[in-house]
Design a protein around this motif. Structure first.
Motif, mmCIF file in Angstrom:
data_model
loop_
_atom_site.group_PDB
_atom_site.id
_atom_site.type_symbol
_atom_site.label_atom_id
_atom_site.label_comp_id
_atom_site.label_asym_id
_atom_site.label_seq_id
_atom_site.Cartn_x
_atom_site.Cartn_y
_atom_site.Cartn_z
ATOM 1 N N TYR A 86 62.731 73.746 46.731
ATOM 2 C CA TYR A 86 62.510 75.187 46.562
ATOM 3 C C TYR A 86 63.771 75.795 45.960
ATOM 4 C CZ TYR A 86 58.700 75.001 50.091
ATOM 5 O OH TYR A 86 57.564 74.740 50.805
ATOM 6 N N ASN A 87 63.658 77.081 45.572
ATOM 7 C CA ASN A 87 64.877 77.783 45.188
ATOM 8 C C ASN A 87 65.692 78.026 46.459
ATOM 9 O OD1 ASN A 87 64.243 80.374 46.421
ATOM 10 N ND2 ASN A 87 62.812 80.706 44.737
ATOM 11 N N LYS A 88 66.933 78.424 46.309
ATOM 12 C CA LYS A 88 67.840 78.543 47.450
ATOM 13 C C LYS A 88 67.356 79.529 48.500
ATOM 14 C CE LYS A 88 71.782 77.258 44.642
ATOM 15 N NZ LYS A 88 73.002 77.729 44.003
ATOM 16 N N THR A 89 66.847 80.678 48.065
ATOM 17 C CA THR A 89 66.396 81.685 49.026
ATOM 18 C C THR A 89 65.225 81.170 49.848
ATOM 19 O OG1 THR A 89 67.133 83.477 47.602
ATOM 20 C CG2 THR A 89 65.495 84.030 49.277
ATOM 21 N N LYS A 90 64.225 80.603 49.187
ATOM 22 C CA LYS A 90 63.053 80.103 49.904
ATOM 23 C C LYS A 90 63.436 78.929 50.799
ATOM 24 C CE LYS A 90 58.248 78.765 49.336
ATOM 25 N NZ LYS A 90 57.140 78.526 48.433
ATOM 26 N N ALA A 91 64.378 78.115 50.357
ATOM 27 C CA ALA A 91 64.831 76.982 51.167
ATOM 28 C C ALA A 91 65.525 77.451 52.438
ATOM 29 C CB ALA A 91 65.768 76.094 50.356
ATOM 30 N N VAL A 92 66.377 78.458 52.337
ATOM 31 C CA VAL A 92 67.063 78.978 53.521
ATOM 32 C C VAL A 92 66.061 79.579 54.497
ATOM 33 C CG1 VAL A 92 68.664 80.756 54.349
ATOM 34 C CG2 VAL A 92 69.287 79.332 52.396
ATOM 35 N N VAL A 93 65.125 80.358 53.991
ATOM 36 C CA VAL A 93 64.111 80.970 54.861
ATOM 37 C C VAL A 93 63.257 79.880 55.510
ATOM 38 C CG1 VAL A 93 62.046 82.433 54.886
ATOM 39 C CG2 VAL A 93 64.079 83.157 53.628
ATOM 40 N N SER A 94 62.875 78.881 54.746
ATOM 41 C CA SER A 94 62.064 77.787 55.293
ATOM 42 C C SER A 94 62.828 77.030 56.372
ATOM 43 C CB SER A 94 61.645 76.831 54.177
ATOM 44 O OG SER A 94 60.811 77.485 53.254
ATOM 45 N N ALA A 95 64.088 76.749 56.121
ATOM 46 C CA ALA A 95 64.901 76.050 57.115
ATOM 47 C C ALA A 95 65.029 76.876 58.393
ATOM 48 C CB ALA A 95 66.278 75.735 56.537
ATOM 49 N N CYS A 96 65.219 78.170 58.239
ATOM 50 C CA CYS A 96 65.328 79.047 59.415
ATOM 51 C C CYS A 96 64.023 79.079 60.208
ATOM 52 C CB CYS A 96 65.721 80.458 58.994
ATOM 53 S SG CYS A 96 67.418 80.582 58.401
ATOM 54 N N ASP A 97 62.907 78.979 59.526
ATOM 55 C CA ASP A 97 61.609 78.925 60.204
ATOM 56 C C ASP A 97 61.380 77.567 60.861
ATOM 57 O OD1 ASP A 97 60.909 81.520 59.506
ATOM 58 O OD2 ASP A 97 59.729 80.910 57.761
ATOM 59 N N ASP A 98 61.796 76.497 60.196
ATOM 60 C CA ASP A 98 61.507 75.148 60.669
ATOM 61 C C ASP A 98 62.403 74.680 61.816
ATOM 62 O OD1 ASP A 98 59.488 74.891 58.824
ATOM 63 O OD2 ASP A 98 60.652 73.662 57.415
ATOM 64 N N ARG A 120 71.729 71.644 49.621
ATOM 65 C CA ARG A 120 71.039 70.498 50.229
ATOM 66 C C ARG A 120 69.656 70.911 50.715
ATOM 67 N NH1 ARG A 120 76.070 69.545 52.435
ATOM 68 N NH2 ARG A 120 75.420 70.363 54.465
ATOM 69 N N ALA A 121 69.562 72.101 51.310
ATOM 70 C CA ALA A 121 68.252 72.592 51.763
ATOM 71 C C ALA A 121 67.319 72.796 50.575
ATOM 72 C CB ALA A 121 68.419 73.890 52.550
ATOM 73 N N ALA A 122 67.825 73.357 49.508
ATOM 74 C CA ALA A 122 66.997 73.571 48.313
ATOM 75 C C ALA A 122 66.506 72.241 47.761
ATOM 76 C CB ALA A 122 67.782 74.347 47.261
ATOM 77 N N ASP A 123 67.369 71.237 47.743
ATOM 78 C CA ASP A 123 66.969 69.910 47.277
ATOM 79 C C ASP A 123 65.943 69.280 48.223
ATOM 80 O OD1 ASP A 123 68.660 70.108 45.093
ATOM 81 O OD2 ASP A 123 70.262 68.907 46.016
ATOM 82 N N CYS A 124 66.167 69.430 49.511
ATOM 83 C CA CYS A 124 65.268 68.845 50.513
ATOM 84 C C CYS A 124 63.865 69.432 50.398
ATOM 85 C CB CYS A 124 65.836 69.098 51.906
ATOM 86 S SG CYS A 124 64.764 68.551 53.246
ATOM 87 N N TYR A 125 63.779 70.733 50.314
ATOM 88 C CA TYR A 125 62.488 71.410 50.244
ATOM 89 C C TYR A 125 61.923 71.454 48.826
ATOM 90 C CZ TYR A 125 62.851 73.260 55.020
ATOM 91 O OH TYR A 125 62.927 73.402 56.379
#
Length: 82
Positions: A23-35, A16-21
């Protein structure tokens, strides 16, 4: 991060994070953790604004769904007598 067995729900969250952003899964998880900490802090700042009524703050808090964070709006009245 485990996504097997009892942790299979994590795979859905990551996707869901990857779809939202978009992005690929890794970048999406890192982005979510930052946001997320920024979103929580911004939400608290909005809920503490003095130009909103108690009802408006409660309505805003109800629109901020989260599995891990609950926003509670209280009204406190203090009376000092001498």
């Amino acid at each position: 991060m485990r996504t097997d067995g009892d942790y299979a729900y994590r795979r859905d969250a990551i996707e869901r994070a990857a779809d939202c952003y978009d992005y690929n899964k890794t970048k999406a998880v890192v982005s979510a953790c930052d946001d997320v900490p920024k979103f929580i802090q911004a939400s608290r700042q909005v809920l503490e604004r003095n130009d909103l009524t108690l009802e408006q703050r409660r309505e805003i808090a109800e629109t901020l769904p989260s599995r891990a964070v609950d926003f509670e709006v209280k009204s406190e009245i203090v009376v000092d007598t001498d």
